[in-house]
Design a protein around this motif. Sequence first.
Motif, PDB file in Angstrom:
ATOM      1  N   ASP A   1       0.864  -1.264   0.134  1.00 41.49           N
ATOM      2  CA  ASP A   1      -0.052  -0.114  -0.054  1.00 41.49           C
ATOM      3  C   ASP A   1       0.820   1.226  -0.047  1.00 41.49           C
ATOM      4  OD1 ASP A   1      -2.590  -1.220   0.016  1.00 41.49           O
ATOM      5  OD2 ASP A   1      -2.109  -1.774   2.150  1.00 41.49           O
ATOM      6  N   VAL A   2       1.774   1.261   0.960  1.00 41.92           N
ATOM      7  CA  VAL A   2       2.750   2.428   0.882  1.00 41.92           C
ATOM      8  C   VAL A   2       3.572   2.537  -0.572  1.00 41.92           C
ATOM      9  CG1 VAL A   2       5.067   3.116   1.560  1.00 41.92           C
ATOM     10  CG2 VAL A   2       3.371   2.180   3.251  1.00 41.92           C
ATOM     11  N   TYR A   3       4.021   1.632  -1.351  1.00 38.83           N
ATOM     12  CA  TYR A   3       4.655   2.008  -2.406  1.00 38.83           C
ATOM     13  C   TYR A   3       3.732   1.962  -3.662  1.00 38.83           C
ATOM     14  CZ  TYR A   3       8.493   1.275   0.510  1.00 38.83           C
ATOM     15  OH  TYR A   3       9.597   1.266   1.635  1.00 38.83           O
ATOM     16  N   ARG A   4       2.649   1.515  -3.451  1.00 38.08           N
ATOM     17  CA  ARG A   4       1.723   1.625  -4.499  1.00 38.08           C
ATOM     18  C   ARG A   4       1.379   3.159  -4.468  1.00 38.08           C
ATOM     19  NH1 ARG A   4      -2.045  -1.861  -2.649  1.00 38.08           N
ATOM     20  NH2 ARG A   4      -1.156  -3.554  -3.062  1.00 38.08           N
ATOM     21  N   VAL A   5       0.910   3.771  -3.233  1.00 38.75           N
ATOM     22  CA  VAL A   5       0.650   5.150  -3.333  1.00 38.75           C
ATOM     23  C   VAL A   5       1.764   6.032  -3.642  1.00 38.75           C
ATOM     24  CG1 VAL A   5       0.390   7.115  -1.576  1.00 38.75           C
ATOM     25  CG2 VAL A   5      -1.134   4.653  -1.275  1.00 38.75           C
ATOM     26  N   LEU A   6       2.833   5.695  -3.373  1.00 36.49           N
ATOM     27  CA  LEU A   6       4.377   6.573  -3.838  1.00 36.49           C
ATOM     28  C   LEU A   6       4.451   6.295  -5.171  1.00 36.49           C
ATOM     29  CD1 LEU A   6       6.328   6.112  -0.522  1.00 36.49           C
ATOM     30  CD2 LEU A   6       4.884   7.883  -1.332  1.00 36.49           C
ATOM     31  N   GLY A   7       3.891   5.214  -5.867  1.00 39.73           N
ATOM     32  CA  GLY A   7       4.222   4.886  -7.214  1.00 39.73           C
ATOM     33  C   GLY A   7       5.712   4.390  -7.517  1.00 39.73           C
ATOM     34  N   GLU A   8       6.022   3.545  -6.765  1.00 39.75           N
ATOM     35  CA  GLU A   8       7.173   2.928  -6.537  1.00 39.75           C
ATOM     36  C   GLU A   8       7.397   1.356  -6.838  1.00 39.75           C
ATOM     37  OE1 GLU A   8      10.213   5.813  -4.103  1.00 39.75           O
ATOM     38  OE2 GLU A   8       8.828   4.883  -2.900  1.00 39.75           O
ATOM     39  N   LEU A   9       6.091   0.893  -6.769  1.00 36.09           N
ATOM     40  CA  LEU A   9       5.923  -0.615  -6.865  1.00 36.09           C
ATOM     41  C   LEU A   9       5.440  -0.918  -8.352  1.00 36.09           C
ATOM     42  CD1 LEU A   9       6.172  -3.318  -5.499  1.00 36.09           C
ATOM     43  CD2 LEU A   9       3.739  -2.958  -4.616  1.00 36.09           C
ATOM     44  N   SER A  10       6.192  -1.735  -8.897  1.00 33.93           N
ATOM     45  CA  SER A  10       5.895  -2.051 -10.211  1.00 33.93           C
ATOM     46  C   SER A  10       4.473  -2.874 -10.173  1.00 33.93           C
ATOM     47  CB  SER A  10       6.820  -2.992 -10.805  1.00 33.93           C
ATOM     48  OG  SER A  10       6.490  -3.658 -11.989  1.00 33.93           O
ATOM     49  N   ALA A  11       3.585  -2.934 -11.111  1.00 32.58           N
ATOM     50  CA  ALA A  11       2.623  -3.630 -11.123  1.00 32.58           C
ATOM     51  C   ALA A  11       2.773  -5.462 -11.250  1.00 32.58           C
ATOM     52  CB  ALA A  11       1.427  -3.341 -12.037  1.00 32.58           C
ATOM     53  N   SER A  12       3.917  -5.709 -12.069  1.00 39.07           N
ATOM     54  CA  SER A  12       4.355  -7.074 -12.085  1.00 39.07           C
ATOM     55  C   SER A  12       5.125  -7.623 -10.843  1.00 39.07           C
ATOM     56  CB  SER A  12       5.478  -6.834 -13.368  1.00 39.07           C
ATOM     57  OG  SER A  12       6.490  -6.303 -12.823  1.00 39.07           O
ATOM     58  N   ASP A  13       5.314  -6.772  -9.757  1.00 35.10           N
ATOM     59  CA  ASP A  13       5.783  -7.359  -8.739  1.00 35.10           C
ATOM     60  C   ASP A  13       4.597  -7.224  -7.490  1.00 35.10           C
ATOM     61  OD1 ASP A  13       8.286  -7.496  -9.902  1.00 35.10           O
ATOM     62  OD2 ASP A  13       8.836  -5.410  -9.145  1.00 35.10           O
TER      63      ASP A  13
ATOM     64  N   SER B   1      -7.219  14.831   3.089  1.00 29.37           N
ATOM     65  CA  SER B   1      -7.073  14.818   1.713  1.00 29.37           C
ATOM     66  C   SER B   1      -6.059  13.612   1.326  1.00 29.37           C
ATOM     67  CB  SER B   1      -6.610  16.148   1.038  1.00 29.37           C
ATOM     68  OG  SER B   1      -5.302  16.529   1.531  1.00 29.37           O
ATOM     69  N   SER B   2      -5.920  13.451   0.047  1.00 29.85           N
ATOM     70  CA  SER B   2      -5.040  12.628  -0.500  1.00 29.85           C
ATOM     71  C   SER B   2      -3.656  12.793  -0.077  1.00 29.85           C
ATOM     72  CB  SER B   2      -4.964  12.334  -2.203  1.00 29.85           C
ATOM     73  OG  SER B   2      -4.886  13.455  -2.597  1.00 29.85           O
ATOM     74  N   ASP B   3      -3.418  14.258   0.070  1.00 31.13           N
ATOM     75  CA  ASP B   3      -1.979  14.539   0.481  1.00 31.13           C
ATOM     76  C   ASP B   3      -1.547  13.931   1.824  1.00 31.13           C
ATOM     77  OD1 ASP B   3      -1.551  16.192  -1.758  1.00 31.13           O
ATOM     78  OD2 ASP B   3      -2.181  18.000  -1.032  1.00 31.13           O
ATOM     79  N   ALA B   4      -2.476  14.045   2.752  1.00 34.70           N
ATOM     80  CA  ALA B   4      -2.327  13.335   4.075  1.00 34.70           C
ATOM     81  C   ALA B   4      -1.851  12.007   3.896  1.00 34.70           C
ATOM     82  CB  ALA B   4      -3.495  13.617   4.794  1.00 34.70           C
ATOM     83  N   TRP B   5      -2.467  11.183   3.016  1.00 34.50           N
ATOM     84  CA  TRP B   5      -1.970   9.664   3.174  1.00 34.50           C
ATOM     85  C   TRP B   5      -0.863   9.466   2.274  1.00 34.50           C
ATOM     86  CZ3 TRP B   5      -4.538   9.295   6.919  1.00 34.50           C
ATOM     87  CH2 TRP B   5      -5.788   9.661   7.059  1.00 34.50           C
ATOM     88  N   LEU B   6      -0.491  10.450   1.210  1.00 38.10           N
ATOM     89  CA  LEU B   6       0.731  10.452   0.680  1.00 38.10           C
ATOM     90  C   LEU B   6       1.693  10.769   1.820  1.00 38.10           C
ATOM     91  CD1 LEU B   6       2.356  10.367  -1.755  1.00 38.10           C
ATOM     92  CD2 LEU B   6       2.068  12.799  -2.359  1.00 38.10           C
ATOM     93  N   SER B   7       1.412  11.743   2.499  1.00 38.49           N
ATOM     94  CA  SER B   7       2.580  12.106   3.607  1.00 38.49           C
ATOM     95  C   SER B   7       2.705  10.854   4.481  1.00 38.49           C
ATOM     96  CB  SER B   7       2.544  13.298   4.374  1.00 38.49           C
ATOM     97  OG  SER B   7       0.970  13.296   5.348  1.00 38.49           O
ATOM     98  N   LEU B   8       1.704  10.084   4.972  1.00 36.47           N
ATOM     99  CA  LEU B   8       1.612   8.982   5.672  1.00 36.47           C
ATOM    100  C   LEU B   8       2.429   7.775   5.061  1.00 36.47           C
ATOM    101  CD1 LEU B   8       0.890   7.752   8.541  1.00 36.47           C
ATOM    102  CD2 LEU B   8      -1.337   7.195   7.493  1.00 36.47           C
ATOM    103  N   ALA B   9       2.233   7.691   3.775  1.00 34.99           N
ATOM    104  CA  ALA B   9       3.108   6.843   3.053  1.00 34.99           C
ATOM    105  C   ALA B   9       4.492   6.990   3.338  1.00 34.99           C
ATOM    106  CB  ALA B   9       2.481   6.652   1.707  1.00 34.99           C
TER     107      ALA B   9
ATOM    108  N   ALA C   1      10.009   6.006   5.469  1.00 38.43           N
ATOM    109  CA  ALA C   1      11.059   6.429   6.409  1.00 38.43           C
ATOM    110  C   ALA C   1      11.356   5.519   7.475  1.00 38.43           C
ATOM    111  CB  ALA C   1      10.849   7.965   6.519  1.00 38.43           C
ATOM    112  N   ALA C   2      10.378   5.075   7.998  1.00 38.77           N
ATOM    113  CA  ALA C   2      10.576   4.024   8.980  1.00 38.77           C
ATOM    114  C   ALA C   2      11.327   2.750   8.657  1.00 38.77           C
ATOM    115  CB  ALA C   2       9.238   3.739   9.801  1.00 38.77           C
ATOM    116  N   GLN C   3      10.679   2.440   7.417  1.00 38.67           N
ATOM    117  CA  GLN C   3      11.387   1.225   6.995  1.00 38.67           C
ATOM    118  C   GLN C   3      12.772   1.333   6.490  1.00 38.67           C
ATOM    119  OE1 GLN C   3       9.577  -0.725   3.127  1.00 38.67           O
ATOM    120  NE2 GLN C   3       9.709  -2.650   4.200  1.00 38.67           N
ATOM    121  N   LEU C   4      13.053   2.378   5.772  1.00 42.34           N
ATOM    122  CA  LEU C   4      14.417   2.683   5.464  1.00 42.34           C
ATOM    123  C   LEU C   4      15.395   2.892   6.551  1.00 42.34           C
ATOM    124  CD1 LEU C   4      14.049   5.436   2.759  1.00 42.34           C
ATOM    125  CD2 LEU C   4      15.331   3.340   2.489  1.00 42.34           C
ATOM    126  N   ALA C   5      14.700   3.453   7.842  1.00 42.36           N
ATOM    127  CA  ALA C   5      15.604   3.280   8.996  1.00 42.36           C
ATOM    128  C   ALA C   5      15.935   2.216   9.596  1.00 42.36           C
ATOM    129  CB  ALA C   5      14.992   4.269   9.963  1.00 42.36           C
TER     130      ALA C   5
END
Length: 356
Positions: A219-231, A263-271, A276-280
């Motif tokens: 859900d995080v990387y879908r919202v951020l546009g970073e997860l390929s549909a094939s994966d 708004s959608s901006d809020a959920w983008l910032s939550l993503a 950031a938590a996963q990267l840490a």
Amino acid sequence: MKRAVIGWDIGGAHVKAVMLDAQGQIVRVLQQACALWKGLPLLEDAIKHVLHDWQIEAAACDHAVTMTGELVDLFDNRLQGVRAIAETVQGYLPHAEFYLASATQGARFTDCVTGLETDIASMNWHASAQCLATSMGDDAILVVDIGSTTSDITLCEQQQVWPVGWSDAARMAKQGLFYTGVVRTPLMALGPLIAWQAPGESQPVLRHIAAEYFATTADVYRVLGELSASDDLAETADGQGRSMNDSMRRLARMVGHDVEDQSSDAWLSLALAFKAAQLASLQNAIASVMAQANRPPKTLLGLGAGSFLVAALAQRLGLAYEPATAWMPAGSLQLKQAAEVCFPAYAVARLWQAWH
């Protein structure tokens, strides 16, 4: 005379296959969802689907296999799982050989798993690292494979693999095997707190997140546009769709909201906060593994469905970054990128050709 070879990575959630021609060029790649915990017939169907999709007879190719699917709770233990998977695979892929590795015997292939189950179980990470170690020369490197479910962090130097441990338990104890990925990881695993700056707030606020299976990293990387549909092949947490609104709705639940509350901006910032938590957590795991090295590596080599995170991690750690695609022969970048996600399957195929 060499023939084409198919490398297979039999996981608990996916079956991945990569075909190399006789010259070692990548010619086909396929990743198939396979919820192995639901039964071995799903593995049979996945193998048949690959062969049917590629319109080939199993006997027309050689087959090199690695696995992690023995971990699923369909089996009582790894020994039982390795035997059951091997028997199923060999029923459809005659003369298939299985990759094994150990501290005492090194790495090789075998067509008989009996007595070797421990050395075969969950060695796909070693196949990937071994393949890259022999390609990268004598430099110290750190292979970081961020998959759908787990991340493998492996030191290589002098064309050798130097793992922090050989079993899952040993590698988990020293963070060489780190249970976080970009598709199936429940977001509650990144808690119990998340630093999120909601719209209208002057700074991030630590919030308790729900200890419920409401959302996943997909859900995080879908919202951020970073997860390929094939994966993006795993079922969603609520069994609903993969649209932007569906993904944001699941994210909102993690902090006690409905998607309509902001708004959608809020959920983008939550993503972004969950990313950031996963990267840490990944940065800490990588730093821990690096601290165990005799000669600290200067390069991170990224692969897997989450390889897009490895470049960011290299920058955070002040290291060089190289994608695994730089070392993969194929006629197109698209094939290279697909095979990078399925790298253990590519690795066993390449190693099989090199060692036979």
